[in-house]
Design an enzyme around this catalytic site. Structure first.
Site, PDB file in Angstrom:
ATOM      1  N   SER A   1      -0.290   0.928  -3.352  1.00 55.70           N
ATOM      2  CA  SER A   1      -0.764   2.185  -2.717  1.00 55.70           C
ATOM      3  C   SER A   1       0.158   3.102  -2.352  1.00 55.70           C
ATOM      4  CB  SER A   1      -1.651   1.582  -1.503  1.00 55.70           C
ATOM      5  OG  SER A   1      -2.096   2.735  -0.778  1.00 55.70           O
TER       6      SER A   1
ATOM      7  N   TYR B   1      -2.704  -3.069   7.036  1.00 52.05           N
ATOM      8  CA  TYR B   1      -2.947  -2.942   5.521  1.00 52.05           C
ATOM      9  C   TYR B   1      -1.838  -2.580   4.831  1.00 52.05           C
ATOM     10  CZ  TYR B   1      -4.693  -0.825   1.342  1.00 52.05           C
ATOM     11  OH  TYR B   1      -4.747  -0.434  -0.078  1.00 52.05           O
TER      12      TYR B   1
ATOM     13  N   LYS C   1       0.546  -4.550   1.706  1.00 56.02           N
ATOM     14  CA  LYS C   1       0.764  -3.986   0.300  1.00 56.02           C
ATOM     15  C   LYS C   1       2.423  -4.022   0.064  1.00 56.02           C
ATOM     16  CE  LYS C   1      -3.015  -2.908  -1.327  1.00 56.02           C
ATOM     17  NZ  LYS C   1      -3.711  -4.101  -2.392  1.00 56.02           N
TER      18      LYS C   1
END
Ligand code: NAD
Ligand code: WQD
Length: 338
Positions: free
Chosen positions: A124, A148, A152
């Protein structure tokens, strides 16, 4: 060539499965339905007019994952499975680390055991943190501002370490910018649980009358109209990027990290206007305080994707808005109620 698609019942996964099948790949979908339902897969089957093997299971469960590799000769994995809500990750960091990081670790262990060493991973633009400038190239420094994003970033590093340890691994890290839109059939699309966190589903649910007013999070950013600027990309273009990644994966001699974006930044107010024009619906909005953790501007330099994947986004903002709206209008309650 047989592709295992983890998280294949989800938003981006379901669109990618269509293109995979249309491109001649065999597909196995693996999903625990924590943020999706079988209905999306049934609709994909309807679009491609083909039955797709669908296995319910969790990437954290080694036995579940091993059973796929025992039953199918998997050549490569496209790994979408993961939790993705930034705010929720701040409240439940351990759940995010368990699901995303531990889940990917188990998946890689099983892949290694069964000699399948090709993986395309859903990363992302969040890994760029608060970028120093825009457009963002792949060589920009990475950082995380929430669990989050940290999950990643850690997975990217874990996969890099795996490659360093064994050059037989073929790894593509795709850094998505802001996916919106839906398949043009209007039968599959994004189906968030509860009140949407992301802008486009909030806009479409406001337009369809489920929500009363869009809160625009801040109008005093250093952008052309003061509202946040992002790189919105049609989910079908994004899906196409995965097909292109598979086409080069066997030739890789290092981990390939690629931005998938359009290179164009639109503000929140640009998006409201574009959506109103495309849908003919008014989107009432009011200016609200900034959302914690948001940045002013984030858009890609997509030139590396063009160079290494021969990929570039084709669909414009009008198509993105039209397709988001068709999905929302045809399915006011998403997959629920079908
Ligand atoms: P999504 O929630 O629609 O799809 C993810 C799918 O993974 C869901 O079907 C869910 O049920 C499944 N899943 C989650 N945990 C699982 C587990 N432990 N075992 C098996 N299945 C599991 O999300 P999406 O928008 O399609 O995103 C796909 C991937 O792309 C995610 O990894 C996400 O972090 C990443 N990504 C998404 C965006 C975005 O804005 N949508 C942007 C950048 C990156
Ligand atoms: C876009 C713009 C908001 C909602 C998130 C994740 C990122 C990635 C994509 C997974 C911002 C504004 C939003 C609303 C608003 N996901 N906004 N009112 O924050 O760029 O990225 O999704 O990897 O990691 O952080 O996307 O759609 O939430 O916001 O004004 O009700 O819309 O402030 O400027 P974001 P978004």
């Amino acid at each position: 060539m047989k592709i295992l698609v983890t998280g294949g019942a989800g938003y981006i996964g379901s669109h990618t499965v269509i293109l995979l099948i249309e491109s001649g790949y065999d597909v196995v979908i693996f999903d625990n339905f924590s943020n999706s339902s079988k209905e999306s897969v049934a609709r994909v089957e309807n679009i491609v007019q083909k039955k797709i093997p669908l296995i319910k299971g969790d990437i954290r469960n080694k036995e579940d994952v091993e059973n796929i590799f025992k039953a199918h000769n998997i050549d490569a994995v496209i790994h979408f499975a993961g939790l993705k809500a930034v705010g929720e990750s701040v409240e439940q960091p351990l759940r995010y680390y368990d699901n995303n990081i531990y889940g990917t670790l188990v998946l890689c262990e099983v892949m290694q055991k069964y000699g399948c060493k090709s993986i395309v991973f859903s990363s992302s633009a969040t890994v760029y943190g608060d970028p120093l400038s825009t457009p963002i190239t792949e060589s920009f420094p990475c950082s995380a501002t929430n669990p989050y994003g940290r999950s990643k970033l850690f997975i990217e590093e874990m996969l890099q370490d795996l490659y360093t340890s064994d050059k037989a691994w073929k790894i593509v890290l795709l850094r998505y910018f802001n996916p919106i839109g839906a398949h043009e059939s209007g039968t599959i699309g994004e189906d968030p649980n509860g009140i949407p966190n992301n802008l486009m589903p909030y806009i479409t649910q406001t337009a369809v009358g489920k929500l009363s007013c869009l809160g625009v999070f801040g109008d005093d950013y250093d952008t052309h109209d003061g509202t946040g600027v992002r790189d919105y990309i049609h989910v079908v273009d994004l899906a196409e990027g995965h097909i292109k990644a598979l086409e080069v994966i066997d030739t890789l001699e290092e981990v390939l990290t690629v931005n998938l974006g359009t290179g164009i930044g639109y503000s929140v107010l640009d998006m409201v206007k574009a959506f109103e024009e495309a849908s003919g619906k008014e989107v009432p909005f009011c200016i609200a305080p900034r959302r914690a953790g948001d940045i002013a501007k984030c858009y890609a330099d997509p030139s590396y994707a063009k160079e290494v994947l021969q990929w570039e986004a084709k669909k414009n903002i009008v198509q993105m808005c039209e397709d988001s709206w068709r999905w929302q209008q045809n399915n006011p309650n998403g997959y629920k109620g079908s």
